[in-house]
Scaffold this motif. Structure first.
Motif, PDB file in Angstrom:
ATOM      1  N   ILE A 335     -25.004  10.479   7.407  1.00 24.50           N
ATOM      2  CA  ILE A 335     -24.690   9.660   6.233  1.00 24.50           C
ATOM      3  C   ILE A 335     -23.497   8.756   6.541  1.00 24.50           C
ATOM      4  CG2 ILE A 335     -23.736   9.758   3.882  1.00 24.50           C
ATOM      5  CD1 ILE A 335     -25.464  12.281   3.429  1.00 24.50           C
ATOM      6  N   GLU A 338     -24.570   5.880   8.679  1.00 30.43           N
ATOM      7  CA  GLU A 338     -25.340   4.865   7.945  1.00 30.43           C
ATOM      8  C   GLU A 338     -24.428   4.047   7.041  1.00 30.43           C
ATOM      9  OE1 GLU A 338     -28.808   4.529   4.560  1.00 30.43           O
ATOM     10  OE2 GLU A 338     -29.195   5.667   6.383  1.00 30.43           O
ATOM     11  N   LYS A 339     -23.478   4.692   6.373  1.00 31.94           N
ATOM     12  CA  LYS A 339     -22.567   3.971   5.478  1.00 31.94           C
ATOM     13  C   LYS A 339     -21.705   2.991   6.293  1.00 31.94           C
ATOM     14  CE  LYS A 339     -20.832   6.544   1.982  1.00 31.94           C
ATOM     15  NZ  LYS A 339     -20.288   7.758   1.307  1.00 31.94           N
ATOM     16  N   LEU A 342     -23.806  -0.011   7.039  1.00 38.02           N
ATOM     17  CA  LEU A 342     -24.009  -0.849   5.860  1.00 38.02           C
ATOM     18  C   LEU A 342     -22.745  -1.639   5.528  1.00 38.02           C
ATOM     19  CD1 LEU A 342     -26.043   1.663   3.630  1.00 38.02           C
ATOM     20  CD2 LEU A 342     -26.920  -0.425   4.723  1.00 38.02           C
ATOM     21  N   VAL A 343     -21.587  -1.010   5.728  1.00 35.29           N
ATOM     22  CA  VAL A 343     -20.316  -1.714   5.480  1.00 35.29           C
ATOM     23  C   VAL A 343     -20.182  -2.866   6.480  1.00 35.29           C
ATOM     24  CG1 VAL A 343     -17.798  -1.519   5.602  1.00 35.29           C
ATOM     25  CG2 VAL A 343     -19.140   0.237   4.395  1.00 35.29           C
ATOM     26  N   LEU A 348     -22.566  -2.912   1.830  1.00 35.94           N
ATOM     27  CA  LEU A 348     -21.908  -1.842   1.073  1.00 35.94           C
ATOM     28  C   LEU A 348     -20.402  -2.020   1.170  1.00 35.94           C
ATOM     29  CD1 LEU A 348     -22.414   0.951  -0.408  1.00 35.94           C
ATOM     30  CD2 LEU A 348     -21.993   2.015   1.837  1.00 35.94           C
ATOM     31  N   LYS A 350     -16.619  -0.737   1.393  1.00 35.33           N
ATOM     32  CA  LYS A 350     -15.992   0.456   1.969  1.00 35.33           C
ATOM     33  C   LYS A 350     -15.406   1.288   0.835  1.00 35.33           C
ATOM     34  CE  LYS A 350     -12.925   1.993   5.641  1.00 35.33           C
ATOM     35  NZ  LYS A 350     -12.047   1.601   6.771  1.00 35.33           N
ATOM     36  N   GLN A 351     -15.765   2.567   0.819  1.00 37.95           N
ATOM     37  CA  GLN A 351     -15.309   3.451  -0.252  1.00 37.95           C
ATOM     38  C   GLN A 351     -13.915   3.984   0.027  1.00 37.95           C
ATOM     39  OE1 GLN A 351     -18.472   6.378  -0.168  1.00 37.95           O
ATOM     40  NE2 GLN A 351     -19.384   5.536  -2.031  1.00 37.95           N
ATOM     41  N   THR A 376     -21.312  10.811  -4.813  1.00 38.82           N
ATOM     42  CA  THR A 376     -21.136   9.477  -4.236  1.00 38.82           C
ATOM     43  C   THR A 376     -21.066   9.509  -2.713  1.00 38.82           C
ATOM     44  OG1 THR A 376     -19.874   7.433  -4.479  1.00 38.82           O
ATOM     45  CG2 THR A 376     -18.590   9.471  -4.312  1.00 38.82           C
ATOM     46  N   GLU A 377     -20.815  10.711  -2.124  1.00 40.74           N
ATOM     47  CA  GLU A 377     -20.807  10.836  -0.657  1.00 40.74           C
ATOM     48  C   GLU A 377     -22.215  10.748  -0.090  1.00 40.74           C
ATOM     49  OE1 GLU A 377     -18.144  13.868   1.202  1.00 40.74           O
ATOM     50  OE2 GLU A 377     -17.804  14.466  -0.890  1.00 40.74           O
ATOM     51  N   ASN A 380     -26.300   6.557  -3.106  1.00 38.02           N
ATOM     52  CA  ASN A 380     -25.911   5.208  -3.522  1.00 38.02           C
ATOM     53  C   ASN A 380     -26.389   5.019  -4.961  1.00 38.02           C
ATOM     54  OD1 ASN A 380     -25.039   2.525  -3.474  1.00 38.02           O
ATOM     55  ND2 ASN A 380     -27.065   1.813  -2.830  1.00 38.02           N
ATOM     56  N   TYR A 473     -28.405   8.440   0.931  1.00 37.79           N
ATOM     57  CA  TYR A 473     -28.168   7.778   2.217  1.00 37.79           C
ATOM     58  C   TYR A 473     -28.878   8.576   3.311  1.00 37.79           C
ATOM     59  CZ  TYR A 473     -24.356   5.135   0.003  1.00 37.79           C
ATOM     60  OH  TYR A 473     -23.606   4.295  -0.799  1.00 37.79           O
TER      61      TYR A 473
END
Length: 565
Positions: A335, A338-339, A342-343, A348, A350-351, A376-377, A380, A473
């Motif tokens: 995950i 992948e995040k 996407l960032v 996406l 950045k969280q 949220t981890e 999406n 994700y």
């Protein structure tokens, strides 16, 4: 006829809504002369009719009542059943003088004094009274214990009907008649039964809006009533009281039995959730399965079983863990990759670093290989777009609105669309097969959680505002497992609806911050397969229960038909 009732009480009372139907049957038999035997030595009702005529003539001569126009003779079409020997049909207006209550103005209400009887005071003992000065009330608007009343205005099913006042001296408000008998032909307890068994006919003659409706005095006066011999009226009322007391005892016994049964079922279900692991659960389940048909005898008990199975599923107690499964920690690594991708691609934001799930937030102890995360981890969240209502068309690309989100599936009974050309501008809100959506306004209604898994038949469709898409994700959570979690008490009970313009709602931020138990992916699939199997068993139980109830109801219906024939 009474023997037919008492000999078959368990069958009648056990039918769906049986005790209420039994009460209705008792009253119907009472006014048909089938509850007690007739006595040939009773003075016939024809003599009572003579006394009514003599009393009316005397009251007219004394100037106490006006001479009324004769009411129409009772036609055969107004006689819904054949009367026993010695009984007669009579119009309500021939036997009662009715005086309407007073239209009290709010300015006449006092903090104390003489109670004013309004419609709600007739059918609700806890309804508060308004008060007035007794000196300001005409004698004709005063009532006392034993006054016979007819409510001719109100809400069908609640306030229409006949009542005998038994709560002391009071003033009578409008929309209620106080009644005085002409000739004392009726025992008033029987008169009340006689009128109230004709309520459906009365209500059918009411006029007015959706709320308050009214029956005119003329229609009330024209109502046909049964008139048995006076002595038989007393015997009928005594038998009705006896049988109603029996119904009360049956109802109390049934309520006690239902309560004890519910406690037993819950205790046994709790033993399942307290199982230490899948093997312990399997042993407890086997003990329970041996008594399924005696334990799960109501829809509520089967629903409780379903909720317990959901709870066990997301606690990791439904199937055994497999040490060879890739642990949830590896899913979290994928995950994160992948995040990051996407960032980097600008797809996406950045969280901010998330607070770890604290010990106080962990709802239960996790099995080996599972991990607590915040939603949220791993998911999406996408809120729908605020499509303008002026864009709506009768045909085109459908918009998935709150109204279209049912329980597990979409419902397109009420559709709104936008044109294909306009929809092309909102590709980011297009839904795909197996997307999971959750309504954010009124997410929980009496029948359950409003969420849906999108199927191919729902497509193409666009996501409207106040509906959220929840997408995992890296394919880290299966649709079936996510659905199980959403329907479990761990999610449902964690929702604390806020208020927005008076509409209970939740937000995606609120859902995203909630803890989530993440199992290994292969175990998710095993959990869902087992859950589907057990839920199917629950549905079979419900089907058998429904079939048994329908048979029970048919048998009870045959008995009722025999009783009134």
């Amino acid at each position: 006829m009474t023997a037919l009732l008492t000999d078959n009480l368990p069958l009648l009372a056990g039918a769906p809504n049986g005790i209420q139907k039994l009460r209705e049957l008792i009253l119907e038999l009472a006014v048909r002369g089938k509850l007690v035997p007739q006595d040939p030595s009773d003075e016939p009702a024809s003599e009572l009719l003579k006394r009514i005529a003599e009393e009316k003539a005397r009251l007219v001569a004394e100037g106490k009542i006006r001479k009324q126009k004769p009411l129409a003779e009772i036609g055969e079409e107004e006689k819904p059943f054949e009367l026993p020997e010695g009984w007669e049909w009579v119009r309500l207006g021939d036997s009662l003088e009715m005086i309407n209550g007073r239209a009290f103005k709010p300015a006449e209400w006092k903090a104390s004094g003489l109670p004013i009887v309004r419609i709600q005071n007739l059918n609700r003992e806890d309804a508060p009274f308004n008060y007035c000065n007794e000196d300001d009330v005409d004698a004709r608007h005063l009532i006392n214990d034993g006054t016979f009343l007819i409510s001719w205005s109100g809400t069908p099913g609640t306030s229409f009907g006949a009542f005998i006042w038994r709560r002391g001296k009071a003033a009578l408000n409008q929309h209620i008649f106080s009644c005085v008998q002409k000739g004392k032909a009726f025992f008033e307890d029987f008169l009340q039964i006689s009128i109230n068994t004709r309520l459906d006919e009365l209500i059918s003659k009411a006029h007015g809006g959706v709320g308050l409706q009214h029956v005119t005095k003329g229609k009330l006066e024209a109502l046909t009533l049964v008139l048995p011999p006076l002595a038989e009226q007393h015997r009928i009322v005594a038998k009705v009281d006896e049988l109603m007391a029996l119904c009360d005892r049956l109802e109390a016994r049934q309520a006690d039995a239902d309560s004890a049964h519910a406690r037993l079922v819950q205790a046994l279900l709790d033993s399942l959730t307290q199982a230490s692991d899948a093997d312990d659960f399997a042993a407890s389940w086997q003990r329970l399965a041996e008594h399924f048909h005696s334990l799960f005898t109501s829809e509520s008990s089967i629903d409780a079983l379903k909720q317990t199975l959901l709870q066990l599923a997301v606690m990791g107690k439904l199937v055994p863990q497999d040490p060879s499964d890739e642990p949830a920690s590896e899913l979290l690594k994928r995950i994160a990759e992948e995040k990051a991708r996407l960032v980097a691609e600008g797809k996406l934001r950045k969280q901010k670093p998330l607070a770890e799930v604290g010990e106080g937030e962990k709802l239960f102890e996790l099995p080996q290989g599972w991990q607590w995360v915040r939603k949220t981890e791993v998911f999406n969240f996408l809120n729908g777009y605020a499509f303008k209502s002026e864009w709506f068309k009768p045909e085109g690309i459908r918009l998935l609105r709150n109204v279209n989100v049912s329980h597990g599936a979409a419902n397109w009974k009420d559709t709104a669309c936008i044109s294909e050309e306009q929809a092309a501008e909102f590709q980011g809100f297009l839904l795909a097969e197996n997307d999971v959506v959750l309504t954010l306004d009124r997410p929980i209604i009496s029948t359950g959680l409003k969420y849906a898994v999108i199927s191919s038949s729902d497509l193409p469709c666009l996501l409207l505002q106040r509906v959220a898409k929840i997408a995992p994700y890296a394919g880290a959570v299966s649709v079936g497992y996510l659905s199980a979690w959403l329907n479990s008490r761990f999610f449902v009970e964690s929702i604390d609806p806020g208020r927005s313009n008076g509409v209970p709602h939740i937000s995606t931020n609120q859902v995203a911050s909630m803890p989530f138990a993440l199992p290994p992916l292969p175990e998710q699939h095993r959990i869902v397969a087992k859950l589907d199997q057990l839920m199917s068993l629950c549905d079979q139980l419900k089907s058998h229960l429904t079939a048994a109830r329908q048979l029970h109801e048919r048998l009870a219906g045959v008995l009722v038909e025999q009783a009134v024939a």
